[in-house]
Scaffold this motif. Sequence first.
Motif, PDB file in Angstrom:
ATOM      1  N   ALA A  42       0.831  -1.216   0.000  1.00  0.00           N
ATOM      2  CA  ALA A  42       0.000   0.000   0.000  1.00  0.00           C
ATOM      3  C   ALA A  42       0.860   1.258   0.000  1.00  0.00           C
ATOM      4  O   ALA A  42       0.409   2.315  -0.455  1.00  0.00           O
ATOM      5  CB  ALA A  42      -0.942  -0.007   1.195  1.00  0.00           C
ATOM      6  N   ARG A  82       0.240   5.140  -5.685  1.00  0.00           N
ATOM      7  CA  ARG A  82      -0.833   4.631  -6.537  1.00  0.00           C
ATOM      8  C   ARG A  82      -0.462   4.634  -8.017  1.00  0.00           C
ATOM      9  O   ARG A  82      -0.808   3.705  -8.739  1.00  0.00           O
ATOM     10  CB  ARG A  82      -2.115   5.433  -6.335  1.00  0.00           C
ATOM     11  CG  ARG A  82      -2.821   5.131  -5.050  1.00  0.00           C
ATOM     12  CD  ARG A  82      -4.172   5.868  -5.004  1.00  0.00           C
ATOM     13  NE  ARG A  82      -4.794   5.693  -3.724  1.00  0.00           N
ATOM     14  CZ  ARG A  82      -5.602   4.682  -3.422  1.00  0.00           C
ATOM     15  NH1 ARG A  82      -5.870   3.770  -4.304  1.00  0.00           N
ATOM     16  NH2 ARG A  82      -6.119   4.591  -2.218  1.00  0.00           N
ATOM     17  N   GLU A  83       0.217   5.684  -8.452  1.00  0.00           N
ATOM     18  CA  GLU A  83       0.550   5.779  -9.874  1.00  0.00           C
ATOM     19  C   GLU A  83       1.566   4.718 -10.309  1.00  0.00           C
ATOM     20  O   GLU A  83       1.710   4.444 -11.496  1.00  0.00           O
ATOM     21  CB  GLU A  83       1.045   7.186 -10.236  1.00  0.00           C
ATOM     22  CG  GLU A  83       2.316   7.622  -9.548  1.00  0.00           C
ATOM     23  CD  GLU A  83       2.106   8.266  -8.181  1.00  0.00           C
ATOM     24  OE1 GLU A  83       3.106   8.726  -7.597  1.00  0.00           O
ATOM     25  OE2 GLU A  83       0.962   8.316  -7.677  1.00  0.00           O
ATOM     26  N   ARG A 132       1.402   1.558  -8.880  1.00  0.00           N
ATOM     27  CA  ARG A 132       0.775   0.258  -8.613  1.00  0.00           C
ATOM     28  C   ARG A 132       0.078  -0.256  -9.867  1.00  0.00           C
ATOM     29  O   ARG A 132      -0.554   0.486 -10.599  1.00  0.00           O
ATOM     30  CB  ARG A 132      -0.300   0.389  -7.537  1.00  0.00           C
ATOM     31  CG  ARG A 132       0.227   0.432  -6.166  1.00  0.00           C
ATOM     32  CD  ARG A 132      -0.923   0.320  -5.189  1.00  0.00           C
ATOM     33  NE  ARG A 132      -0.719   1.255  -4.102  1.00  0.00           N
ATOM     34  CZ  ARG A 132      -1.672   1.798  -3.394  1.00  0.00           C
ATOM     35  NH1 ARG A 132      -2.939   1.536  -3.653  1.00  0.00           N
ATOM     36  NH2 ARG A 132      -1.389   2.629  -2.428  1.00  0.00           N
ATOM     37  N   GLU A 143      -2.861  -2.721 -11.680  1.00  0.00           N
ATOM     38  CA  GLU A 143      -4.257  -3.045 -11.381  1.00  0.00           C
ATOM     39  C   GLU A 143      -4.324  -4.266 -10.469  1.00  0.00           C
ATOM     40  O   GLU A 143      -5.143  -4.329  -9.554  1.00  0.00           O
ATOM     41  CB  GLU A 143      -5.009  -3.308 -12.684  1.00  0.00           C
ATOM     42  CG  GLU A 143      -6.501  -3.472 -12.514  1.00  0.00           C
ATOM     43  CD  GLU A 143      -7.219  -3.592 -13.842  1.00  0.00           C
ATOM     44  OE1 GLU A 143      -8.254  -4.280 -13.860  1.00  0.00           O
ATOM     45  OE2 GLU A 143      -6.760  -3.027 -14.839  1.00  0.00           O
ATOM     46  N   GLY A 178      -3.713  -3.222  -6.862  1.00  0.00           N
ATOM     47  CA  GLY A 178      -4.913  -2.628  -6.279  1.00  0.00           C
ATOM     48  C   GLY A 178      -5.944  -3.681  -5.911  1.00  0.00           C
ATOM     49  O   GLY A 178      -6.563  -3.622  -4.842  1.00  0.00           O
TER      50      GLY A 178
END
Length: 107
Positions: A47, A51-52, A54, A56, A59
């Motif tokens: 985590a 995010r950019e 990670r 799919e 996630g």
Amino acid sequence: MNHGETHFEDLIGRALAPYSERPDAAGVARLVDDLITGGEALHARVAAVPRERRTELAGAALAEWTYFVDAGPTGRGDHANWNHARTLARILRSLASLLNEQPSTAR
């Protein structure tokens, strides 16, 4: 391979062992506790990847982990707990794999 990776592999191997090698009810309960404890640390590490960066799959694995830990076993008895342990182990395997794919600065 470091000690932490060996620990995860051991947990995953215990949970994904053939049904004939399933521990007794108390052993399954301890295994679930160990998977959750180890998995929470691994979940936090995955985590922490921005995010950019990670995928799919990352996630999805993070979301599945949270869902299955919160939901607990579906059903009653040690067989349901055993299946829960196996599900957690599969997700933990995905999280570990995803973390290993990250550049060393994310570890």
